[in-house]
Scaffold this motif. Structure first.
Motif, PDB file in Angstrom:
ATOM      1  N   ALA A 120      91.837  44.413  46.490  1.00  0.00           N
ATOM      2  CA  ALA A 120      92.249  43.027  46.245  1.00  0.00           C
ATOM      3  C   ALA A 120      92.585  42.816  44.774  1.00  0.00           C
ATOM      4  O   ALA A 120      93.554  42.121  44.430  1.00  0.00           O
ATOM      5  CB  ALA A 120      91.150  42.065  46.685  1.00  0.00           C
ATOM      6  N   ARG A 131      92.626  33.043  41.845  1.00  0.00           N
ATOM      7  CA  ARG A 131      93.048  34.021  42.844  1.00  0.00           C
ATOM      8  C   ARG A 131      94.561  33.936  43.010  1.00  0.00           C
ATOM      9  O   ARG A 131      95.183  32.917  42.699  1.00  0.00           O
ATOM     10  CB  ARG A 131      92.351  33.764  44.178  1.00  0.00           C
ATOM     11  CG  ARG A 131      92.696  32.423  44.819  1.00  0.00           C
ATOM     12  CD  ARG A 131      91.871  32.189  46.063  1.00  0.00           C
ATOM     13  NE  ARG A 131      92.163  30.897  46.664  1.00  0.00           N
ATOM     14  CZ  ARG A 131      91.519  30.395  47.714  1.00  0.00           C
ATOM     15  NH1 ARG A 131      90.532  31.085  48.266  1.00  0.00           N
ATOM     16  NH2 ARG A 131      91.846  29.210  48.210  1.00  0.00           N
ATOM     17  N   TYR A 169      94.875  35.019  49.511  1.00  0.00           N
ATOM     18  CA  TYR A 169      93.660  34.929  50.304  1.00  0.00           C
ATOM     19  C   TYR A 169      94.001  35.241  51.765  1.00  0.00           C
ATOM     20  O   TYR A 169      95.145  35.165  52.195  1.00  0.00           O
ATOM     21  CB  TYR A 169      93.033  33.535  50.203  1.00  0.00           C
ATOM     22  CG  TYR A 169      94.034  32.413  50.370  1.00  0.00           C
ATOM     23  CD1 TYR A 169      94.511  32.054  51.635  1.00  0.00           C
ATOM     24  CD2 TYR A 169      94.522  31.728  49.259  1.00  0.00           C
ATOM     25  CE1 TYR A 169      95.446  31.038  51.788  1.00  0.00           C
ATOM     26  CE2 TYR A 169      95.452  30.723  49.406  1.00  0.00           C
ATOM     27  CZ  TYR A 169      95.910  30.372  50.672  1.00  0.00           C
ATOM     28  OH  TYR A 169      96.840  29.374  50.822  1.00  0.00           O
ATOM     29  N   THR A 170      92.974  35.586  52.531  1.00  0.00           N
ATOM     30  CA  THR A 170      93.158  35.886  53.944  1.00  0.00           C
ATOM     31  C   THR A 170      93.433  34.604  54.721  1.00  0.00           C
ATOM     32  O   THR A 170      92.812  33.567  54.468  1.00  0.00           O
ATOM     33  CB  THR A 170      91.896  36.537  54.518  1.00  0.00           C
ATOM     34  OG1 THR A 170      91.443  37.551  53.626  1.00  0.00           O
ATOM     35  CG2 THR A 170      92.179  37.158  55.873  1.00  0.00           C
ATOM     36  N   VAL A 214      92.873  28.307  55.016  1.00  0.00           N
ATOM     37  CA  VAL A 214      92.273  29.497  54.400  1.00  0.00           C
ATOM     38  C   VAL A 214      91.156  30.023  55.305  1.00  0.00           C
ATOM     39  O   VAL A 214      90.294  29.257  55.749  1.00  0.00           O
ATOM     40  CB  VAL A 214      91.705  29.174  53.010  1.00  0.00           C
ATOM     41  CG1 VAL A 214      91.080  30.420  52.381  1.00  0.00           C
ATOM     42  CG2 VAL A 214      92.793  28.603  52.112  1.00  0.00           C
ATOM     43  N   ARG A 257      87.779  31.342  56.021  1.00  0.00           N
ATOM     44  CA  ARG A 257      86.533  31.268  55.261  1.00  0.00           C
ATOM     45  C   ARG A 257      85.839  32.629  55.200  1.00  0.00           C
ATOM     46  O   ARG A 257      85.958  33.437  56.097  1.00  0.00           O
ATOM     47  CB  ARG A 257      85.578  30.254  55.900  1.00  0.00           C
ATOM     48  CG  ARG A 257      86.100  28.843  55.946  1.00  0.00           C
ATOM     49  CD  ARG A 257      85.114  27.878  56.599  1.00  0.00           C
ATOM     50  NE  ARG A 257      84.559  28.397  57.833  1.00  0.00           N
ATOM     51  CZ  ARG A 257      83.323  28.868  57.948  1.00  0.00           C
ATOM     52  NH1 ARG A 257      82.522  28.884  56.912  1.00  0.00           N
ATOM     53  NH2 ARG A 257      82.875  29.328  59.102  1.00  0.00           N
ATOM     54  N   ASP A 275      89.573  37.262  48.841  1.00  0.00           N
ATOM     55  CA  ASP A 275      90.437  36.648  47.834  1.00  0.00           C
ATOM     56  C   ASP A 275      91.054  37.747  46.981  1.00  0.00           C
ATOM     57  O   ASP A 275      90.362  38.691  46.560  1.00  0.00           O
ATOM     58  CB  ASP A 275      89.638  35.703  46.923  1.00  0.00           C
ATOM     59  CG  ASP A 275      89.269  34.402  47.622  1.00  0.00           C
ATOM     60  OD1 ASP A 275      90.036  33.966  48.504  1.00  0.00           O
ATOM     61  OD2 ASP A 275      88.216  33.826  47.285  1.00  0.00           O
ATOM     62  N   ASN A 318      87.667  41.942  42.397  1.00  0.00           N
ATOM     63  CA  ASN A 318      87.340  42.074  43.813  1.00  0.00           C
ATOM     64  C   ASN A 318      87.832  43.431  44.312  1.00  0.00           C
ATOM     65  O   ASN A 318      89.035  43.674  44.415  1.00  0.00           O
ATOM     66  CB  ASN A 318      87.992  40.945  44.624  1.00  0.00           C
ATOM     67  CG  ASN A 318      87.526  40.942  46.074  1.00  0.00           C
ATOM     68  OD1 ASN A 318      86.836  41.847  46.527  1.00  0.00           O
ATOM     69  ND2 ASN A 318      87.914  39.900  46.806  1.00  0.00           N
ATOM     70  N   PHE A 377      97.519  38.027  54.799  1.00  0.00           N
ATOM     71  CA  PHE A 377      97.267  37.324  53.547  1.00  0.00           C
ATOM     72  C   PHE A 377      98.397  36.359  53.211  1.00  0.00           C
ATOM     73  O   PHE A 377      99.562  36.614  53.535  1.00  0.00           O
ATOM     74  CB  PHE A 377      97.162  38.320  52.373  1.00  0.00           C
ATOM     75  CG  PHE A 377      95.934  39.174  52.395  1.00  0.00           C
ATOM     76  CD1 PHE A 377      94.772  38.780  51.749  1.00  0.00           C
ATOM     77  CD2 PHE A 377      95.944  40.399  53.053  1.00  0.00           C
ATOM     78  CE1 PHE A 377      93.641  39.582  51.764  1.00  0.00           C
ATOM     79  CE2 PHE A 377      94.822  41.210  53.072  1.00  0.00           C
ATOM     80  CZ  PHE A 377      93.666  40.808  52.421  1.00  0.00           C
TER      81      PHE A 377
END
Length: 403
Positions: free
Chosen positions: A304, A327, A330-331, A341, A343, A347, A352, A362
């Motif tokens: 990431a 960031r 995000y997924t 997003v 949860r 990110d 990361n 993503f």
């Protein structure tokens, strides 16, 4: 019922977007449930209480717009799962009763809402065959006071976290889920093209939002949030939306939104500038270059933080220093209000080291801006494949649109 392409019906030459992918099949739901039951055996869990809308839908195919009301999918280690929620939502269960893993619908009345968590807790204990109780500790729709009622009802029975396992399972999308993302992306792109076509100096941001919202509604499914249309200084105010401001030459207008298909979202972010100045041209080129560098990192085995670093390095070539705290993606997956997003996922940010794997989806974006002044952003929804990635939100633009 197995997943298959739906029968084609056209509207103005286009298939209604919400009909191009069948609902999730019972066989897929059962496969997911089997993984949860296996994890429960490993943790000596006799029953799990699933309370987040995302995970309830993931395991049962059940959802409702009243996700802020307490709903639980109770999963016994021995026996069939069942739903517990408000009596008024039973019709949503009956609609899917022949293709859900939830074998029962147990209702409570609105006069019992205050006691809904104790009711759920007691029912879970009745179906517990042994061992511990699995619970989700990070749900956003159960207040601390409600959660305390649940744990009090469980008494001395040991409770353990099960939600993190479900979050990890949902990172890797099945072929059906990717088909949902691909379908949502087509509607998102259709809405984006309509929104961009509506932008010109003098038009209000709210009028552009109305055009986009109309396209999203025609897509046939409600999304996790309204279109985010910003212009001028408002583009420098994150997580805001239209203000009824007129679009002006020399100021950026940004559009960010996502259509949904069976609750799966594929967001897209675009910037349009009429009569840009030299600095805006440079910033736009930097954003386009950085986004291309990001996409080059979207492959199995990349980390990431590699995506974040690719953006940072590209921006620095243009003399732009990026904040290390933000960031750059995000997924995404199953989404319910207030946003799309996913949860407890991944990110794309500095530090990361989570590894990208095939089947992950993503929303990846490059941006430059100054708070309360302006922002220029470009994004794509991307699925990681076995040999690289696939951009799902293809609209023919590889950077901010300068007119």
């Amino acid at each position: 019922m197995e997943n298959r392409p739906a029968r084609e019906t056209t509207r103005e030459g286009l298939m209604p977007s919400h009909k191009d992918v069948d609902p999730v099949s019972l066989s897929e739901l059962e496969r997911r449930l089997d993984l949860v039951l296996r994890e429960m055996r490993q943790q000596d869990i006799g029953v799990s209480i699933i309370t987040t809308p995302d995970d309830i839908y993931y395991l049962s195919g059940y959802y409702t717009r009243a996700m802020t009301s307490v709903t639980a999918l109770i999963v016994p280690a021995a026996g069939k799962p069942f739903l517990v929620t408000r009596q008024s939502d039973e019709g949503n269960y009956l609609k899917i009763s022949d293709r859900t893993t939830a074998a029962e619908f147990i209702a409570f009345g609105d006069d019992e809402l205050a006691d809904s968590l104790p009711i759920i807790g007691r029912l879970a204990l009745e179906r517990r065959s042994h061992g511990r109780v699995g619970i989700e500790q990070d749900g956003i729709f159960i207040s601390p006071a409600q959660f305390a009622k649940l744990t009090t009802t469980l008494g001395g029975t040991e409770a353990v976290e099960i939600g993190s396992f479900l979050s990890a399972q949902r990172l890797i999308k099945s072929a059906w889920e990717i088909a949902c993302h691909r379908s949502a992306a087509r509607t998102t792109v259709q809405g984006m093209r309509a929104g961009i076509a509506a932008i010109e100096p003098g038009v209000f941001d709210s009028d552009v939002a109305a055009v986009v919202a109309s396209e999203m509604v025609r897509g046939g499914e409600w999304a996790a949030t309204w279109p985010i249309i910003l212009t001028g200084a408002q583009t420098g105010r994150a997580h805001s939306s239209w203000q009824g401001d007129a679009i002006a030459a020399g100021s950026p207008t940004t559009l960010e939104f996502s259509a949904a298909r069976h609750r799966h979202h594929s967001p897209l972010y675009r910037t349009v500038i009429y009569a840009p100045n030299d600095e805006q041209r440079r910033f736009s080129e930097a954003v386009a270059t950085a986004h291309k560098a990001q996409l080059a990192q979207m492959r199995p085995g990349a980390r990431a933080c590699d995506v974040w670093e690719a953006m940072r390095a590209a921006m620095e070539r243009f003399g732009i220093v990026q904040s290390p705290k933000g960031r750059v993606g995000y997924t995404v997956g199953i989404g319910f209000p207030p946003n799309w997003v996913q949860r407890n996922a991944i990110d794309l940010m500095r530090g990361n080291t989570a590894e990208l794997r095939p089947g992950m989806v993503f929303h990846v974006f490059a941006s430059v801006g100054q708070k309360n002044v302006f922002s220029i952003v470009h994004s794509a929804t991307v699925v990681v494949t076995e040999d690289g990635h696939e951009v799902l939100t293809v609209d023919g633009l590889d950077g901010p649109l300068l007119k």
